[in-house]
Design a protein around this motif. Structure first.
Motif, mmCIF file in Angstrom:
data_model
loop_
_atom_site.group_PDB
_atom_site.id
_atom_site.type_symbol
_atom_site.label_atom_id
_atom_site.label_comp_id
_atom_site.label_asym_id
_atom_site.label_seq_id
_atom_site.Cartn_x
_atom_site.Cartn_y
_atom_site.Cartn_z
ATOM 1 N N LYS A 105 1.338 8.578 -6.801
ATOM 2 C CA LYS A 105 1.387 10.026 -6.569
ATOM 3 C C LYS A 105 2.523 10.670 -7.357
ATOM 4 O O LYS A 105 2.358 11.732 -7.962
ATOM 5 N N SER A 106 3.675 10.016 -7.359
ATOM 6 C CA SER A 106 4.811 10.546 -8.100
ATOM 7 C C SER A 106 4.505 10.577 -9.597
ATOM 8 O O SER A 106 4.815 11.556 -10.293
ATOM 9 N N HIS A 154 2.651 17.877 -14.174
ATOM 10 C CA HIS A 154 3.667 18.923 -14.007
ATOM 11 C C HIS A 154 3.428 19.756 -12.746
ATOM 12 O O HIS A 154 3.742 20.942 -12.702
ATOM 13 N N GLY A 155 2.835 19.107 -11.741
ATOM 14 C CA GLY A 155 2.616 19.793 -10.470
ATOM 15 C C GLY A 155 1.402 20.694 -10.450
ATOM 16 O O GLY A 155 1.065 21.271 -9.423
ATOM 17 N N ALA A 159 -4.616 14.686 -9.445
ATOM 18 C CA ALA A 159 -4.878 13.849 -10.615
ATOM 19 C C ALA A 159 -4.505 12.409 -10.295
ATOM 20 O O ALA A 159 -3.541 12.142 -9.595
ATOM 21 N N ILE A 160 -5.276 11.468 -10.836
ATOM 22 C CA ILE A 160 -5.022 10.061 -10.522
ATOM 23 C C ILE A 160 -4.952 9.223 -11.786
ATOM 24 O O ILE A 160 -5.451 9.621 -12.841
ATOM 25 N N LEU A 161 -4.320 8.079 -11.659
ATOM 26 C CA LEU A 161 -4.129 7.161 -12.774
ATOM 27 C C LEU A 161 -5.482 6.782 -13.376
ATOM 28 O O LEU A 161 -6.363 6.278 -12.686
ATOM 29 N N THR A 163 0.824 -1.209 0.000
ATOM 30 C CA THR A 163 0.000 0.000 0.000
ATOM 31 C C THR A 163 0.858 1.259 0.000
ATOM 32 O O THR A 163 0.593 2.210 -0.747
ATOM 33 N N ALA A 164 1.905 1.259 0.819
ATOM 34 C CA ALA A 164 2.792 2.424 0.890
ATOM 35 C C ALA A 164 3.516 2.635 -0.433
ATOM 36 O O ALA A 164 3.580 3.762 -0.949
ATOM 37 N N ALA A 165 4.059 1.562 -0.998
ATOM 38 C CA ALA A 165 4.799 1.671 -2.251
ATOM 39 C C ALA A 165 3.892 2.117 -3.391
ATOM 40 O O ALA A 165 4.261 2.988 -4.199
ATOM 41 N N ALA A 166 2.694 1.533 -3.479
ATOM 42 C CA ALA A 166 1.771 1.899 -4.548
ATOM 43 C C ALA A 166 1.346 3.353 -4.449
ATOM 44 O O ALA A 166 1.246 4.062 -5.457
#
Length: 312
Positions: free
Chosen positions: A111-112, A119-120, A125-127, A103-106
């Motif tokens: 988010k990244s 572009h910030g 925004a989500i996948l 969960t943490a890694a995903a």
């Protein structure tokens, strides 16, 4: 009709993941990390759905997504296999750690990715994969169904045949019941347990992508897969580690899970209790079911016990 569609979808998720857990536990390894396996499988499949253009042939989309999700699930399940089988670590702790890690890694990865894509300008925004996920849908008599439903039926038949009608299945169950006896007749217990865990990763990975894509066009992974992996474990226990009973249990749980998304379409349900109650029903039902059936459950005798070849 929407209730039936959602029930079949959620039942598909639970059947896939519960059957995966069944294979792992039948071999003697408790896989409490199914929630994490689902997250990794869903993450891999979601990125494939996003990356493929909508003009891609439906068959290519389906096969690519399933392949990547299954591989992600299998690779992540190796974390449990190595720790539990080779290093004889506590399987409950390893599974819990896998869930937290996934969960943490995903969350960090998605988010990244979204921040870089926007572009910030739009951090929220989500996948998204609104178009490509349509490749998994088809209609019969005007009613929309999912390819996942067909895959679930095929998996259920395959699981029954493999477990009860093949040498591999019988050896797998022997390793979960009496590993020392199995070893004495030439069965490699370590290899069979690895096989059981990897199969659970295969099923769990596909179960994850079903959960995040069959109903949703986007997923942010902040809450993992919202406890679906633990519900699948409850289905597995209620189903007594047997494919047919697991399928029936999954349908029951699937109805209650589907109510959380479709209750608004029934006027009498809307006024009966607050909507939040319907969303918590699957978890409440799982607690009640396990409370009344756990004493009668017969788990594989050697599940959760690290195998030591030197002990007799």
């Amino acid at each position: 009709m929407l209730l039936i569609q959602y029930t079949l979808i959620y039942a598909s998720v639970l059947i896939f993941v519960a059957l995966g857990g069944m294979f792992s536990e039948r071999s003697g390894v408790i896989n409490l990390g199914l929630e994490g396996v689902m997250v990794f499988g869903a993450l891999g499949g979601a990125f494939v759905l996003y990356a493929l253009p909508p003009t891609t042939p439906a068959l290519v989309i389906v096969l690519s997504v399933l392949l990547v999700s299954a591989l992600a699930g299998m690779i992540s399940s190796l974390l449990l296999a190595v720790a539990a089988i080779n290093f004889k670590a506590d399987q409950t702790l390893v599974g819990t750690a896998m869930n937290m890690l996934a969960t943490a890694a995903a969350t960090v990865i998605v988010k990244s990715f979204n921040n870089a894509r926007s572009h910030g300008d739009d951090p929220s925004a989500i996948l998204s994969y609104i178009e490509t996920r349509k490749a998994f849908a088809f209609k019969i008599a005007g009613v929309e169904f999912s390819i996942y439903t067909i895959l679930t039926i095929l998996l259920l038949v395959a699981a029954f045949v493999i477990l009860y009608k093949t040498r591999f299945g019988l050896r797998l169950m022997a390793c979960g019941e009496h590993p020392q006896a199995a070893d004495s007749v030439g069965i490699n217990v370590y290899k069979m347990r690895y096989a059981g865990v990897v199969i659970s990763g295969f099923c769990g990975g596909i179960g994850g992508i079903i959960y995040v894509s069959a109903v949703n066009s986007q997923w942010d992974f902040i809450y993992g897969v919202a406890g679906a992996g633990f519900l699948a474990l409850a289905v597995m226990i209620f189903g007594q580690w047997k494919p047919v009973k697991i399928a029936l249990a999954a349908l029951i749980f699937g109805v209650f899970r589907a109510l959380g998304d479709t209750y608004a379409g029934f006027d009498f349900l809307v006024h009966l209790v607050p909507g939040e109650v319907y969303k918590t029903l699957p978890y409440i039902i799982s607690l009640i079911v396990l409370a009344f059936t756990s004493k009668k459950s017969r788990a594989p005798k050697a599940e959760g016990i690290p195998y030591d070849k030197g002990s007799r």
